[in-house]
Write an enzyme that holds these catalytic residues in place. Structure first.
Site, mmCIF file in Angstrom:
data_model
loop_
_atom_site.group_PDB
_atom_site.id
_atom_site.type_symbol
_atom_site.label_atom_id
_atom_site.label_comp_id
_atom_site.label_asym_id
_atom_site.label_seq_id
_atom_site.Cartn_x
_atom_site.Cartn_y
_atom_site.Cartn_z
ATOM 1 N N ASP A 10 0.885 -1.154 0.000
ATOM 2 C CA ASP A 10 0.000 0.000 0.000
ATOM 3 C C ASP A 10 0.932 1.215 0.000
ATOM 4 O O ASP A 10 2.126 1.093 0.315
ATOM 5 C CB ASP A 10 -0.884 -0.047 1.253
ATOM 6 N N LEU A 11 0.420 2.370 -0.350
ATOM 7 C CA LEU A 11 1.288 3.560 -0.397
ATOM 8 C C LEU A 11 1.057 4.501 0.793
ATOM 9 O O LEU A 11 1.948 4.682 1.637
ATOM 10 C CB LEU A 11 1.030 4.315 -1.712
ATOM 11 N N ASP A 12 -0.162 5.050 0.855
ATOM 12 C CA ASP A 12 -0.465 6.063 1.881
ATOM 13 C C ASP A 12 -0.450 5.427 3.272
ATOM 14 O O ASP A 12 -1.279 4.564 3.573
ATOM 15 C CB ASP A 12 -1.854 6.675 1.618
ATOM 16 N N THR A 18 1.398 10.098 3.787
ATOM 17 C CA THR A 18 0.353 10.861 3.100
ATOM 18 C C THR A 18 -1.019 10.607 3.717
ATOM 19 O O THR A 18 -1.946 11.382 3.472
ATOM 20 C CB THR A 18 0.323 10.501 1.603
ATOM 21 N N LYS A 46 -9.330 5.260 5.796
ATOM 22 C CA LYS A 46 -8.027 4.789 5.306
ATOM 23 C C LYS A 46 -8.208 3.672 4.284
ATOM 24 O O LYS A 46 -8.945 2.710 4.535
ATOM 25 C CB LYS A 46 -7.161 4.310 6.476
ATOM 26 N N SER A 117 -2.203 0.743 -4.441
ATOM 27 C CA SER A 117 -2.794 1.855 -3.699
ATOM 28 C C SER A 117 -4.089 2.296 -4.358
ATOM 29 O O SER A 117 -4.166 2.356 -5.588
ATOM 30 C CB SER A 117 -1.824 3.046 -3.691
ATOM 31 N N ALA A 118 -5.078 2.621 -3.529
ATOM 32 C CA ALA A 118 -6.356 3.114 -4.050
ATOM 33 C C ALA A 118 -6.218 4.523 -4.613
ATOM 34 O O ALA A 118 -7.135 5.041 -5.242
ATOM 35 C CB ALA A 118 -7.386 3.123 -2.929
ATOM 36 N N LYS A 148 -10.901 -1.169 -2.193
ATOM 37 C CA LYS A 148 -10.698 -1.957 -0.981
ATOM 38 C C LYS A 148 -11.911 -1.730 -0.084
ATOM 39 O O LYS A 148 -12.418 -0.612 -0.057
ATOM 40 C CB LYS A 148 -9.422 -1.482 -0.249
ATOM 41 N N GLU A 172 -0.137 -3.257 4.555
ATOM 42 C CA GLU A 172 -1.216 -2.278 4.661
ATOM 43 C C GLU A 172 -1.283 -1.620 6.031
ATOM 44 O O GLU A 172 -0.943 -2.243 7.032
ATOM 45 C CB GLU A 172 -2.555 -3.016 4.489
ATOM 46 N N ASP A 173 -1.780 -0.376 6.058
ATOM 47 C CA ASP A 173 -2.007 0.286 7.353
ATOM 48 C C ASP A 173 -3.498 0.445 7.646
ATOM 49 O O ASP A 173 -3.861 1.054 8.652
ATOM 50 C CB ASP A 173 -1.349 1.678 7.370
#
Ligand code: BG6
Ligand code: MG
Length: 226
Positions: A10-12, A18, A46, A117-118, A148, A172-173
């Protein structure tokens, strides 16, 4: 038991913080609509797509019926403009702790890598962070139909990398992201709160703890048990 072949990030909130800017931008927009959101509520946003996030906020403020589809699109765009302004100062120094080292380690181990990432801003953020070379693919969120917790984005990532789903590790966070990884039949690493991410296979409190030495034994135990 199948050896691990790929890691989907995941990115953010995993590669960089971010997630905080998404929160601040939504908070500002929500306030303009007379809706106050806090960090506890934000956990539900999130990993969730832009338009779904807006709808959750409007539902929370009992204002879901007050806007047409066009008006909602305009509000989502407004949030995105706020967000894009906030991220212009992102530099490689904004990688979360231990991420650069982990990406190096993963490359050394010859594992494939992807971003799932979404965010439709993912390409831009990866550019600002100057880490594009570490990823074999970035799934284009604009081409993903179901956000997601649907597994689509992780399945697409594995397909683009040409690997079996059960040989992938997802990181993932967000609770929605962990659900997506598990529904894709992958091993889930959660970064953050034990209560929020309880469905993950392994939960780390910070990106600093991300090492193959920590994750691989847990992956092997889980796939051996299946
Ligand atoms: C996810 C974030 O990565 O991307 C969400 O966790 C965000 O908070 C979603 O809403 C969509 O991002 P964007 O940049 O396309 O609005
Ligand atoms: Mg995230």
């Amino acid at each position: 038991m199948k050896e691990v072949q790929a890691i989907l990030f995941d990115l953010d909130g995993v590669i960089t913080d971010t997630a905080e800017y998404h929160y601040l931008a939504w908070k500002k927009l929500a306030r303009e609509l007379g809706i106050e959101i806090d960090r506890t509520f934000n956990e539900q946003l999130k990993g969730v797509s832009r338009i779904d996030s807006l709808e959750k906020i409007l539902a929370y403020g009992n204002r879901l019926q007050d806007f047409t589809r066009e008006e909602k699109e305009a509000l989502a765009n407004k949030k995105n403009e706020l967000y894009k302004k906030m991220i212009t100062n992102i530099t490689p120094a904004d990688l979360l702790p231990g991420i650069k080292e982990f990406l190096e380690e993963v490359k050394q181990a010859n594992l494939k890598t992807g971003i799932a990432s979404a965010s439709k801003n993912a390409f831009r953020v990866i550019d600002y962070l100057q880490v594009g070379d570490y990823f074999d693919i970035i799934v284009d969120a604009a081409k993903v139909e179901k956000g997601k917790p649907d597994p689509e984005i992780f399945l697409k990532g594995a397909d683009q990398l040409g690997v079996d789903y059960c040989t992938c590790i997802g990181i993932e966070d967000a609770a929605a992201g962990i659900k997506a990884i598990k529904s894709a039949g992958m091993f889930a690493v959660g970064i953050g709160s034990r209560t929020e991410l309880k469905e993950a296979d392994i939960i780390l409190s910070s990106t600093n703890e991300l090492t193959l030495e920590t994750i691989l034994p847990a992956y092997k135990n889980t796939s051996a048990a299946q």
